[in-house]
Write a protein that holds these residues in place. Sequence first.
Motif, PDB file in Angstrom:
ATOM      1  N   ARG A 268       0.687  -0.733   0.020  1.00 49.18           N
ATOM      2  CA  ARG A 268      -0.200  -0.157  -0.097  1.00 49.18           C
ATOM      3  C   ARG A 268       0.861   1.519  -0.095  1.00 49.18           C
ATOM      4  O   ARG A 268       0.723   2.240  -0.375  1.00 49.18           O
TER       5      ARG A 268
ATOM      6  N   ARG B 134       2.192   1.711  -3.445  1.00 45.38           N
ATOM      7  CA  ARG B 134       1.520   2.062  -4.272  1.00 45.38           C
ATOM      8  C   ARG B 134       1.141   3.840  -3.606  1.00 45.38           C
ATOM      9  O   ARG B 134       0.762   4.486  -4.848  1.00 45.38           O
TER      10      ARG B 134
ATOM     11  N   ASP C 192      -5.742  -0.333  -5.136  1.00 49.03           N
ATOM     12  CA  ASP C 192      -5.377  -0.462  -3.908  1.00 49.03           C
ATOM     13  C   ASP C 192      -4.322  -1.823  -3.924  1.00 49.03           C
ATOM     14  O   ASP C 192      -4.769  -2.243  -2.219  1.00 49.03           O
TER      15      ASP C 192
ATOM     16  N   VAL D 114      -0.836  -3.181  -8.226  1.00 49.52           N
ATOM     17  CA  VAL D 114       0.774  -2.246  -7.817  1.00 49.52           C
ATOM     18  C   VAL D 114       1.862  -2.832  -8.964  1.00 49.52           C
ATOM     19  O   VAL D 114       1.925  -2.373  -9.371  1.00 49.52           O
TER      20      VAL D 114
END
Lengths: 292, 311, 302
Positions: B222, B225, B299, B304
């Motif tokens: 995360r 990202r 997310d 990613v």
Amino acid sequence: MTTAGPAGEVFDLGYQRYEGAREGRGRARSALFWDGVRISLGLGRSASQKVLPWLFILLAIGPAIMIVVIASFASQFGDAGEILGDFGNGSYFEFAFVPLLAFGVAVGPALLCPDRRENVLALYLVRPLTSYDYVAARSFAFLAVSLVVTYLPQVVIFATLTMTSRAPATYLTENWLDVPRFVASGFVISVFATSLAMAAASLTDRRAVATAGAIGLVLVLAAAAGLLHDVAGQAGRYLELLQVPPTITTVNNWIFGEEVGPLPGVAYLGSVAGFVALFAVVTWNRYRRVRA
Amino acid sequence: MSDSRTVNGTVRVHHLSKWYGPVVAVNDVSFEIGAGVTGLLGPNGAGKTTLLRMVAGLANPSEGTVEVLGKQVRNNPEVLARIGVLPEHDGVYGFMTGRQFVELNGRLSGAHDVTAAVDRAIGAVQLADAQHRALAGYSRGMRQRMRLAGALVHDPGLLLLDEPLSGADPRQRLHFMEIVRRLAGEGRTIVISSHVLEDVEAVADRILLMVSGKLAAAGDYRAIRRKLNERPFHLRVVCSDARRMAAALMETPRVDSVAIDGDGSLRVLSRDVEALQRAVPEVAQARGIRLMRFEPLDDTLESVFSYISER
Amino acid sequence: MTVLLRASNLTKRFGNTVALESVSFDVHDGITGLLGSNGAGKSTALRLFLGLLRPDGGSADFVGAGTADRVAARQRIGYMPEHDCLPTHVSAAEFLTHIAQVSGLPPHEARTRATDVLRHVGLGEERYRPMGGYSTGMKQRAKLAQAFVHDPVIVLLDEPTSGLDPAGRQEMLELIGRTGRDFGISILLSSHLMGDVERTCDRVIVLEGGHLAREGEVARLVEETETLVVQVHHGLDELMSTLGARGVAARLEGGAIVVDRATGEDMDRIRDAIVESGALLYRLAPRRHSLTEVFQSPGSAA
């Protein structure tokens, strides 16, 4: 659904369902057959794939070409038939048998081995055909090509001998029997070569191994029979039947009405038939257990 | 449990490269990982397996160093004894029982008090009931777990698992992941390489993402990202008055675009996700709009992964 | 909803191993997933439907074929095997035309279908090159193309994402979805990955250890509950207390705030509480069921 405006049209390129003919098992078999013919002649493939079939085909028809050339040349000086003497339809297979057999074992496995090696067989077996359909179509395709390669030179020889003889009409009436004879003899040879090639191809996934195996089998049979012959004496006559190349030429000579011995001609034919049956069973058995 | 397992920096890789002639499989990779589960990800040919092999001491680096527990791995039996490896393809002898297999591994890797070690390893993978059955009779999932026991028997601080779940069904996957979580909780460092991102997402504390031999990203996905600023964030908002919400959001700075989907939900793109996270509830409250759903759409580890691979 | 494939008390053994034990299920039109580990009987079931194996007990029938002739029926079914199966020295265009004929299409139609299908699966110029030189992605497309070049009623896919990296898997699943939804061809997709099934299938059949463990609609199995989940980046405690003050029955669960049976008024109160407490909202959404739950309940031991 088209949208036609004054200035343009848009056409529907989406996926369409197929509403046309479905020809089932018959089409499947014929497609495999013709594909088999293409494989046998190396057509539609790269140059390297063509070399092997055509090399052996040339070797097989070599003697025929020779005979034609000699006959044409000789006909200027006299009766070509007399000059050629024993060279003709009857003896042709004695020379051509080995190249024809070589064609069989070198090219035949290409019809069965790659499909198994590359696992394409799985894709065929879920089509509207049985595994027997598959093996039959492939085998008959090769047999068909082999028969053409076997008969064509004989036809050319017969035509040449007819036309170059002093009296073609006479030649025809005296020798027309040669035609059904070479058809029968050629059939025996082609069926033998095809069944041997298919059996070898059923036992291994690699073409080269199949070819080597088939050649090896023939050599081993010849050698073993020869050895045992010396040892077994009287009974050794029967072992002759296992020596495959001589047996086939014996059959050829028998068909063309010559004296054969020591066993009756039909025994030699029986021997060839026996081998063909054995090879067919081996091939059959391999494709009985369907593995995809 | 020895202390050396809980020291951070269990694996330290420094400017590591490996080439085979013109092919550079691993290109100047550096990282440091410790206890917990690290996911090693990347497209085919990214160099993951080569990297794992160097960490396991099975291949020599062309350049750079690999240290495990503070020591170089090359030709170092002492360190190798602290590493457990579960390669992707491995045969096991079907006629052996599970226990015999683990015992063999134990003896080969020089575990102390083999019997106790074998009991512990088999217990850890919860196969005590089946240990005396021949491996040939095991299901796929059981065989994988027993192989894991084989890799665990010498109590390694570092476990390298290459596609450990290939062929396993969902139940087996969940079970296996539970075991991995527990092992990580004991302080071990576990590296899992896998193409199945949802498995890695469920269990990894951090990821290492490789592309064409280089390390493209590392850490919590995360956080990764958020660093990909050039990619606007996609969010989905479902509320009681889509158009008024859309109009209000368009007046918000940092919102790139707002689209209304066929089902009446809003798809918002913004490069400043934090601004959006503040704005939406405030706008909703100010205009009396009921907020029913607020969801980041990209997310996920999957997003990613594809963003980084495509860069 | 028509039934296309029917398994009735289907049993198959290989030596001492029982691959399928008296399994009964129907496969309808649409996209169906067959979920289970390798060795759970999925591949065996596919092969039984395709006629590549004979059952030891019960039956596996292709009832959607429109004919009782088992051999002719194979004109209406397609198969994409897991393993490599494309001839290396032949181009996709040539092979597709040939295999379309082996599926019963006349030569001219076979060529037209082959061209169209290759376009639909996204193979461009490469279709004229020998398949031995194709990338994995191109091979998968060619494999899928041969499975439906003859416009079958249903296509059986065996682990179509096996060995693919995440990008390749995503592409393959999209292609499968397109084939099922846009082209209208029914699909039975066999996989050991829940994600494959969740992303593409309408229905799922779960096999475990040779038995039927579960079957149902994917939408039903992953549907949303009435439980609302709120996740914030900071300000969790403040938000909890603010929620309490506003009379929302919230509880903490694994770092998130959970509100059971949330009403509309609850949502408004949550919204206001977020603004008031200054918490940074990360996600506000109903909790979904997941296929995972099917496997967390007790079942046959793995």
